[in-house]
Design a protein around this motif. Structure first.
Motif, PDB file in Angstrom:
ATOM      1  N   ARG A 166      37.766  36.927  44.275  1.00 54.06           N
ATOM      2  CA  ARG A 166      37.045  36.789  43.019  1.00 54.06           C
ATOM      3  C   ARG A 166      37.677  37.672  41.945  1.00 54.06           C
ATOM      4  O   ARG A 166      38.226  38.730  42.223  1.00 54.06           O
ATOM      5  CB  ARG A 166      35.571  37.186  43.186  1.00 54.06           C
ATOM      6  CG  ARG A 166      34.751  36.252  44.056  1.00 54.06           C
ATOM      7  CD  ARG A 166      34.526  34.913  43.389  1.00 54.06           C
ATOM      8  NE  ARG A 166      33.678  34.046  44.197  1.00 54.06           N
ATOM      9  CZ  ARG A 166      34.111  33.262  45.168  1.00 54.06           C
ATOM     10  NH1 ARG A 166      35.403  33.234  45.463  1.00 54.06           N
ATOM     11  NH2 ARG A 166      33.284  32.509  45.851  1.00 54.06           N
ATOM     12  N   GLU A 167      37.538  37.209  40.722  1.00 54.97           N
ATOM     13  CA  GLU A 167      37.963  37.958  39.543  1.00 54.97           C
ATOM     14  C   GLU A 167      36.706  38.494  38.866  1.00 54.97           C
ATOM     15  O   GLU A 167      35.702  37.794  38.771  1.00 54.97           O
ATOM     16  CB  GLU A 167      38.709  37.012  38.603  1.00 54.97           C
ATOM     17  CG  GLU A 167      39.174  37.627  37.304  1.00 54.97           C
ATOM     18  CD  GLU A 167      39.781  36.582  36.368  1.00 54.97           C
ATOM     19  OE1 GLU A 167      40.551  36.977  35.481  1.00 54.97           O
ATOM     20  OE2 GLU A 167      39.467  35.387  36.530  1.00 54.97           O
ATOM     21  N   PHE A 168      36.753  39.731  38.409  1.00 55.45           N
ATOM     22  CA  PHE A 168      35.594  40.351  37.787  1.00 55.45           C
ATOM     23  C   PHE A 168      35.978  40.947  36.439  1.00 55.45           C
ATOM     24  O   PHE A 168      37.031  41.564  36.299  1.00 55.45           O
ATOM     25  CB  PHE A 168      35.011  41.442  38.687  1.00 55.45           C
ATOM     26  CG  PHE A 168      34.523  40.925  40.010  1.00 55.45           C
ATOM     27  CD1 PHE A 168      33.276  40.323  40.120  1.00 55.45           C
ATOM     28  CD2 PHE A 168      35.315  41.009  41.137  1.00 55.45           C
ATOM     29  CE1 PHE A 168      32.830  39.828  41.334  1.00 55.45           C
ATOM     30  CE2 PHE A 168      34.882  40.522  42.362  1.00 55.45           C
ATOM     31  CZ  PHE A 168      33.633  39.922  42.461  1.00 55.45           C
ATOM     32  N   LEU A 169      35.082  40.769  35.459  1.00 53.64           N
ATOM     33  CA  LEU A 169      35.335  41.241  34.096  1.00 53.64           C
ATOM     34  C   LEU A 169      34.163  42.085  33.634  1.00 53.64           C
ATOM     35  O   LEU A 169      32.999  41.682  33.746  1.00 53.64           O
ATOM     36  CB  LEU A 169      35.518  40.044  33.155  1.00 53.64           C
ATOM     37  CG  LEU A 169      35.876  40.358  31.705  1.00 53.64           C
ATOM     38  CD1 LEU A 169      37.292  40.919  31.609  1.00 53.64           C
ATOM     39  CD2 LEU A 169      35.761  39.099  30.841  1.00 53.64           C
ATOM     40  N   TYR A 170      34.475  43.264  33.110  1.00 47.78           N
ATOM     41  CA  TYR A 170      33.458  44.158  32.578  1.00 47.78           C
ATOM     42  C   TYR A 170      32.818  43.520  31.352  1.00 47.78           C
ATOM     43  O   TYR A 170      33.503  42.942  30.503  1.00 47.78           O
ATOM     44  CB  TYR A 170      34.093  45.495  32.223  1.00 47.78           C
ATOM     45  CG  TYR A 170      33.125  46.577  31.842  1.00 47.78           C
ATOM     46  CD1 TYR A 170      32.146  47.020  32.732  1.00 47.78           C
ATOM     47  CD2 TYR A 170      33.195  47.178  30.592  1.00 47.78           C
ATOM     48  CE1 TYR A 170      31.264  48.038  32.385  1.00 47.78           C
ATOM     49  CE2 TYR A 170      32.324  48.197  30.232  1.00 47.78           C
ATOM     50  CZ  TYR A 170      31.362  48.618  31.135  1.00 47.78           C
ATOM     51  OH  TYR A 170      30.491  49.629  30.784  1.00 47.78           O
ATOM     52  N   VAL A 171      31.509  43.626  31.237  1.00 49.98           N
ATOM     53  CA  VAL A 171      30.782  42.848  30.235  1.00 49.98           C
ATOM     54  C   VAL A 171      31.153  43.225  28.800  1.00 49.98           C
ATOM     55  O   VAL A 171      31.147  42.367  27.908  1.00 49.98           O
ATOM     56  CB  VAL A 171      29.254  42.968  30.463  1.00 49.98           C
ATOM     57  CG1 VAL A 171      28.753  44.374  30.143  1.00 49.98           C
ATOM     58  CG2 VAL A 171      28.508  41.909  29.652  1.00 49.98           C
ATOM     59  N   THR A 226      32.950  29.412  46.902  1.00 45.52           N
ATOM     60  CA  THR A 226      34.322  28.998  46.621  1.00 45.52           C
ATOM     61  C   THR A 226      35.318  29.983  47.229  1.00 45.52           C
ATOM     62  O   THR A 226      35.142  31.192  47.094  1.00 45.52           O
ATOM     63  CB  THR A 226      34.543  28.921  45.095  1.00 45.52           C
ATOM     64  OG1 THR A 226      33.568  28.048  44.540  1.00 45.52           O
ATOM     65  CG2 THR A 226      35.933  28.413  44.760  1.00 45.52           C
ATOM     66  N   PRO A 227      36.369  29.501  47.905  1.00 42.35           N
ATOM     67  CA  PRO A 227      37.309  30.421  48.557  1.00 42.35           C
ATOM     68  C   PRO A 227      38.068  31.323  47.594  1.00 42.35           C
ATOM     69  O   PRO A 227      38.355  32.475  47.915  1.00 42.35           O
ATOM     70  CB  PRO A 227      38.271  29.491  49.301  1.00 42.35           C
ATOM     71  CG  PRO A 227      38.058  28.128  48.727  1.00 42.35           C
ATOM     72  CD  PRO A 227      36.664  28.087  48.214  1.00 42.35           C
ATOM     73  N   ARG A 228      38.395  30.807  46.414  1.00 42.74           N
ATOM     74  CA  ARG A 228      39.083  31.629  45.425  1.00 42.74           C
ATOM     75  C   ARG A 228      38.747  31.122  44.030  1.00 42.74           C
ATOM     76  O   ARG A 228      38.586  29.924  43.826  1.00 42.74           O
ATOM     77  CB  ARG A 228      40.595  31.587  45.631  1.00 42.74           C
ATOM     78  CG  ARG A 228      41.329  32.619  44.784  1.00 42.74           C
ATOM     79  CD  ARG A 228      42.837  32.520  44.903  1.00 42.74           C
ATOM     80  NE  ARG A 228      43.477  33.634  44.207  1.00 42.74           N
ATOM     81  CZ  ARG A 228      44.747  33.627  43.797  1.00 42.74           C
ATOM     82  NH1 ARG A 228      45.523  32.575  44.032  1.00 42.74           N
ATOM     83  NH2 ARG A 228      45.242  34.677  43.180  1.00 42.74           N
ATOM     84  N   LYS A 229      38.628  32.057  43.089  1.00 47.94           N
ATOM     85  CA  LYS A 229      38.318  31.639  41.725  1.00 47.94           C
ATOM     86  C   LYS A 229      38.944  32.645  40.753  1.00 47.94           C
ATOM     87  O   LYS A 229      38.366  33.685  40.436  1.00 47.94           O
ATOM     88  CB  LYS A 229      36.809  31.533  41.513  1.00 47.94           C
ATOM     89  CG  LYS A 229      36.441  30.839  40.210  1.00 47.94           C
ATOM     90  CD  LYS A 229      35.002  30.372  40.205  1.00 47.94           C
ATOM     91  CE  LYS A 229      34.014  31.496  40.327  1.00 47.94           C
ATOM     92  NZ  LYS A 229      32.619  31.035  40.194  1.00 47.94           N
ATOM     93  N   LEU A 230      40.158  32.334  40.322  1.00 44.44           N
ATOM     94  CA  LEU A 230      40.881  33.154  39.363  1.00 44.44           C
ATOM     95  C   LEU A 230      41.120  32.324  38.109  1.00 44.44           C
ATOM     96  O   LEU A 230      41.622  31.205  38.187  1.00 44.44           O
ATOM     97  CB  LEU A 230      42.213  33.617  39.949  1.00 44.44           C
ATOM     98  CG  LEU A 230      43.146  34.387  39.008  1.00 44.44           C
ATOM     99  CD1 LEU A 230      42.523  35.704  38.580  1.00 44.44           C
ATOM    100  CD2 LEU A 230      44.499  34.612  39.681  1.00 44.44           C
ATOM    101  N   MET A 231      40.768  32.868  36.969  1.00 45.18           N
ATOM    102  CA  MET A 231      40.896  32.137  35.719  1.00 45.18           C
ATOM    103  C   MET A 231      42.289  32.313  35.120  1.00 45.18           C
ATOM    104  O   MET A 231      42.875  33.390  35.172  1.00 45.18           O
ATOM    105  CB  MET A 231      39.875  32.657  34.706  1.00 45.18           C
ATOM    106  CG  MET A 231      38.453  32.642  35.215  1.00 45.18           C
ATOM    107  SD  MET A 231      37.718  31.010  35.154  1.00 45.18           S
ATOM    108  CE  MET A 231      37.117  31.021  33.476  1.00 45.18           C
ATOM    109  N   ASP A 232      42.781  31.235  34.528  1.00 51.63           N
ATOM    110  CA  ASP A 232      44.001  31.306  33.726  1.00 51.63           C
ATOM    111  C   ASP A 232      43.565  31.608  32.287  1.00 51.63           C
ATOM    112  O   ASP A 232      43.045  30.743  31.590  1.00 51.63           O
ATOM    113  CB  ASP A 232      44.749  29.975  33.796  1.00 51.63           C
ATOM    114  CG  ASP A 232      46.015  29.964  32.938  1.00 51.63           C
ATOM    115  OD1 ASP A 232      46.261  30.962  32.222  1.00 51.63           O
ATOM    116  OD2 ASP A 232      46.739  28.951  32.969  1.00 51.63           O
ATOM    117  N   SER A 233      43.777  32.843  31.860  1.00 52.75           N
ATOM    118  CA  SER A 233      43.347  33.267  30.528  1.00 52.75           C
ATOM    119  C   SER A 233      44.505  33.339  29.543  1.00 52.75           C
ATOM    120  O   SER A 233      44.432  34.049  28.529  1.00 52.75           O
ATOM    121  CB  SER A 233      42.643  34.630  30.613  1.00 52.75           C
ATOM    122  OG  SER A 233      41.501  34.561  31.434  1.00 52.75           O
TER     123      SER A 233
END
Length: 323
Positions: free
Chosen positions: A212-217, A283-290
């Motif tokens: 998982r990808e995590f982003l500080y709010v 979901t096995p993986r979820k990385l966003m293309d930003s």
């Protein structure tokens, strides 16, 4: 637009909405130019109330951060509320904004709009190319509808309604409910309580292998304000009429096992971590293309450990207020 536009932040008491308010104030927007309403003051699922509010207030910008949100358990348990409430909120706000002459609106979606097995990292073009993750499909369908609402009003009426799709968010103001929270606040609470009670083992749902990808709010809030205020011609260079949303992420992901170990370190838990593989992984993986957003001049600034430390401090202040 005037130099000081009148800005409505829907959902200002939530984690993302409150961060947007903090960011706006930090960038010099006056508090009197920010419009907010609590749920008790304005029920966004009530069309008549929302239309009356917009007709009276006439904001120039709208940040639509209000939503019903929750983790896997909440999505599985309350699918009807998740699809109904979110559809009503976005439909009422977008339409009422248009009727009141609002030219600029930013809709905040979710990375769960993408197919469960989308190619990684997930680009905006992956939308509607495959099957959604079943555990949060009703919520995802509602968020997809929000994107299409904005696109449709843009096409038909020439307004400038944009959408941002954040990766997994965390930080101050998060929901720490023991059953209905997302993974980071759930882990923060679990490890803190285990440390306080001297519990030797903490069990984490799932196998620990999903990434998982995590982003500080506050990074998400800064990205939202950045996208809202981009020149339209520049924004349009990186989007399309039928692909108008933009991903917001930090650009890297970690396993749930690595996340649990990091949260344990931040909270001071020194016991054993076990994983219950009988529970769903999602979901096995979820990385966003930003890359689109990066090309528009925005990058995440807060590291995961730094953000988790700030989130834990916020949790302790909420749960254990000083006398």
């Amino acid at each position: 637009m005037s130099p000081m536009p009148k800005i409505y932040v829907a959902g200002h008491r939530g984690m993302v909405g409150s961060a947007i308010v903090r960011t706006l104030l930090g960038q010099g927007v006056r508090s009197q130019d920010i419009i907010t309403r609590t749920h008790a003051e304005l029920d966004l699922t009530n069309q008549a109330e929302v239309r009356a509010f917009f007709a009276a207030e006439r904001p120039e910008q709208v940040y639509l951060a209000a939503a019903r949100v929750g983790g896997i358990h909440a999505n599985n348990t309350y699918p009807a509320e998740f699809i109904y409430d979110n559809l009503m909120i976005e439909a009422n706000v977008v339409d009422a904004a248009f009727r009141a002459g609002v030219r600029k609106l930013l809709f905040l979606g979710s990375s769960c709009i993408y197919p469960k097995l989308a190619p990684q990292p997930i680009a905006e073009g992956a939308l509607l190319t495959g099957t959604l993750e079943p555990t949060n499909e009703p919520y995802a369908v509602a968020k997809i509808a929000g994107i299409k609402l904005c696109e449709s009003y843009n096409r038909q009426y020439g307004v400038d309604y944009r959408s941002v799709m954040p990766t997994n968010l965390y930080g101050p103001g998060d929901n720490y409910h023991p059953e209905n929270s997302h993974v980071i606040p759930a882990l923060i609470r679990r490890f803190h309580e285990a440390k306080s009670a001297n519990v030797p083992v903490v069990t984490v749902w799932g196998s620990g292998t999903p990434m998982r990808e995590f982003l500080y709010v506050d990074d998400m809030a800064a990205a939202s304000v950045h996208v809202m205020n981009l020149d339209k011609s520049r924004y349009d260079q990186h989007t399309q009429p039928m692909l108008s949303h933009i991903n917001v992420g930090c650009g890297y992901d970690i396993t749930i096992r690595e996340l649990a170990e990091t949260v344990a370190r931040v909270t001071g838990f020194s016991g054993k971590i076990e994983f219950d593989a009988s529970k769903p992984d999602g979901t096995p993986r979820k990385l966003m293309d930003s890359s689109r957003l990066n090309a528009l001049g925005w990058q995440a600034k807060v590291s995961l450990e730094e953000g988790l430390s700030a989130a834990y401090r916020d949790f302790v202040e909420i749960q254990l207020p000083r006398s």
